[in-house]
Design a protein around this motif. Structure first.
Motif, PDB file in Angstrom:
ATOM      1  N   SER A 178       0.777  -1.356   0.117  1.00 48.83           N
ATOM      2  CA  SER A 178      -0.047  -0.056  -0.006  1.00 48.83           C
ATOM      3  C   SER A 178       0.863   1.193  -0.011  1.00 48.83           C
ATOM      4  O   SER A 178       0.298   2.311  -0.066  1.00 48.83           O
ATOM      5  N   ALA A 179       2.211   1.264   0.340  1.00 55.04           N
ATOM      6  CA  ALA A 179       3.035   2.286   0.423  1.00 55.04           C
ATOM      7  C   ALA A 179       3.282   2.830  -0.951  1.00 55.04           C
ATOM      8  O   ALA A 179       3.058   2.058  -2.092  1.00 55.04           O
ATOM      9  N   ALA A 189      -1.259   8.443 -14.402  1.00 54.08           N
ATOM     10  CA  ALA A 189      -2.515   8.241 -15.102  1.00 54.08           C
ATOM     11  C   ALA A 189      -3.005   6.765 -14.696  1.00 54.08           C
ATOM     12  O   ALA A 189      -4.197   6.589 -14.780  1.00 54.08           O
ATOM     13  N   ALA A 190      -2.125   5.804 -14.130  1.00 56.70           N
ATOM     14  CA  ALA A 190      -2.628   4.572 -13.887  1.00 56.70           C
ATOM     15  C   ALA A 190      -3.064   4.655 -12.396  1.00 56.70           C
ATOM     16  O   ALA A 190      -3.588   3.696 -11.801  1.00 56.70           O
ATOM     17  N   GLY A 191      -3.013   5.659 -11.509  1.00 54.47           N
ATOM     18  CA  GLY A 191      -3.484   5.919 -10.268  1.00 54.47           C
ATOM     19  C   GLY A 191      -2.617   5.184  -9.247  1.00 54.47           C
ATOM     20  O   GLY A 191      -2.996   4.820  -8.213  1.00 54.47           O
ATOM     21  N   ILE A 192      -1.235   5.122  -9.555  1.00 56.05           N
ATOM     22  CA  ILE A 192      -0.279   4.292  -8.550  1.00 56.05           C
ATOM     23  C   ILE A 192       0.717   5.384  -8.095  1.00 56.05           C
ATOM     24  O   ILE A 192       1.082   6.323  -8.540  1.00 56.05           O
ATOM     25  N   ALA A 193       0.480   5.232  -6.563  1.00 57.65           N
ATOM     26  CA  ALA A 193       1.357   6.334  -5.701  1.00 57.65           C
ATOM     27  C   ALA A 193       2.768   5.945  -5.765  1.00 57.65           C
ATOM     28  O   ALA A 193       3.052   4.996  -5.947  1.00 57.65           O
ATOM     29  N   TRP A 194       3.622   7.003  -6.052  1.00 56.29           N
ATOM     30  CA  TRP A 194       4.879   6.979  -5.957  1.00 56.29           C
ATOM     31  C   TRP A 194       5.692   7.949  -5.294  1.00 56.29           C
ATOM     32  O   TRP A 194       5.068   9.051  -4.912  1.00 56.29           O
TER      33      TRP A 194
END
Length: 281
Positions: free
Chosen positions: A176-177, A200-205
């Motif tokens: 989840s991080a 765009a893919a909604g992936i947190a980084w």
């Protein structure tokens, strides 16, 4: 075998094939054809009475005689250059810009090859981001550039197409991080493409490491600090593309372009060798 001197063009063709392990790439560097280079090699082997290369459909490699002759051939060509250029009044200069994403730690090998082919040329190398190098070329500050194609800004000679992926040391798991990333600083085009795809893919980084070169980013990957978007051929040994396993968006491949202005004979030879090296990479 006779005492008749060797034809240096035959010797030059042999050295190129030996160093590039390819008749096709040697022909590109010499401005010839594959058939023409093959004919020169057969003539040289007939002249020496020795087989210098083993040829298979997928492999070209030196025979024991070929390995022994290679250093002699290099010395012969170096002596020829020294004799021809002795007392030359000036040197040529090639102002060359190279995107770090196109060469990485292969740069020493490239410079060695360029110096061997065009020893009379002084190479003024500038490393930088593709879009910065394109602007410098437009401003007349550089004679030639090797860059990732940025949109449709210009034509040029496409010398390679690089596959990009998300590389990490060993297996990686995304919880989840936010995804830890190793990146170059802006205005890096790879950084923009990778972070844009994640957004765009909604992936947190999160930015876990910022490097000043592709080699430093690769070091961060090898140390297990983060995941890095990078060209597959520049990924550090032992790293793997974890994109599919982590469900990360696919990264587009990149066209590597050589863009150059008209040049004199020595710098043209260097540019031909540069193109052949990049194609081999």
């Amino acid at each position: 075998m006779t005492d008749r001197p060797l034809d240096l063009e035959l010797v030059r063709a042999f050295v190129h094939v030996a160093e590039l392990s390819s008749f096709t790439r040697a022909a590109e560097a010499l401005g010839s054809t594959q058939a023409g280079v093959s004919l020169r090699l057969r003539k040289l082997e007939d002249r020496l009475g020795r087989t210098l290369l083993e040829r298979t459909p997928r492999l070209v490699r030196l025979t024991p005689d070929g390995a022994q002759f290679l250093e002699r051939a290099r010395r012969l060509l170096a002596a020829d250059r020294d004799a021809r250029l002795w007392g030359a009044p000036s040197v040529q200069r090639l102002r060359l810009g190279i995107s770090d994403h196109t060469t990485g730690d292969t740069l020493p090998g490239l410079l060695s090859r360029l110096a061997a082919v065009s020893p009379e040329v002084v190479f003024d190398i500038r490393m930088g981001f593709s879009r910065v190098l394109l602007d410098a070329f437009d401003a007349g500050e550089l004679d030639a550039i090797v860059v990732r194609r940025e949109g449709d800004r210009r034509a040029g000679e496409m010398v390679r197409q690089d596959r990009y992926g998300w590389f990490a040391a060993g297996e990686a798991r995304r919880g989840s991080a936010p995804l830890p990333l190793a990146l170059l600083a802006a205005p890096c085009g790879v950084r923009a493409a990778a972070t844009g795809a994640l957004d765009a893919a909604g992936i947190a980084w999160r930015e876990a490491f910022t490097g000043g070169s592709v080699s430093s980013v690769a070091a961060a990957v090898a140390a297990g600090l983060a995941v890095a978007p990078m060209a597959a051929h520049l990924a550090p040994a032992g790293s793997v593309d974890v994109g599919p396993a982590l469900g990360l968006p696919a990264l587009p491949s990149a066209k590597v372009m050589l863009i150059a202005r008209a040049a004199d004979a020595p710098t043209r030879a260097a540019l031909c060798e540069l193109a052949a090296f990049l194609r081999a990479g």
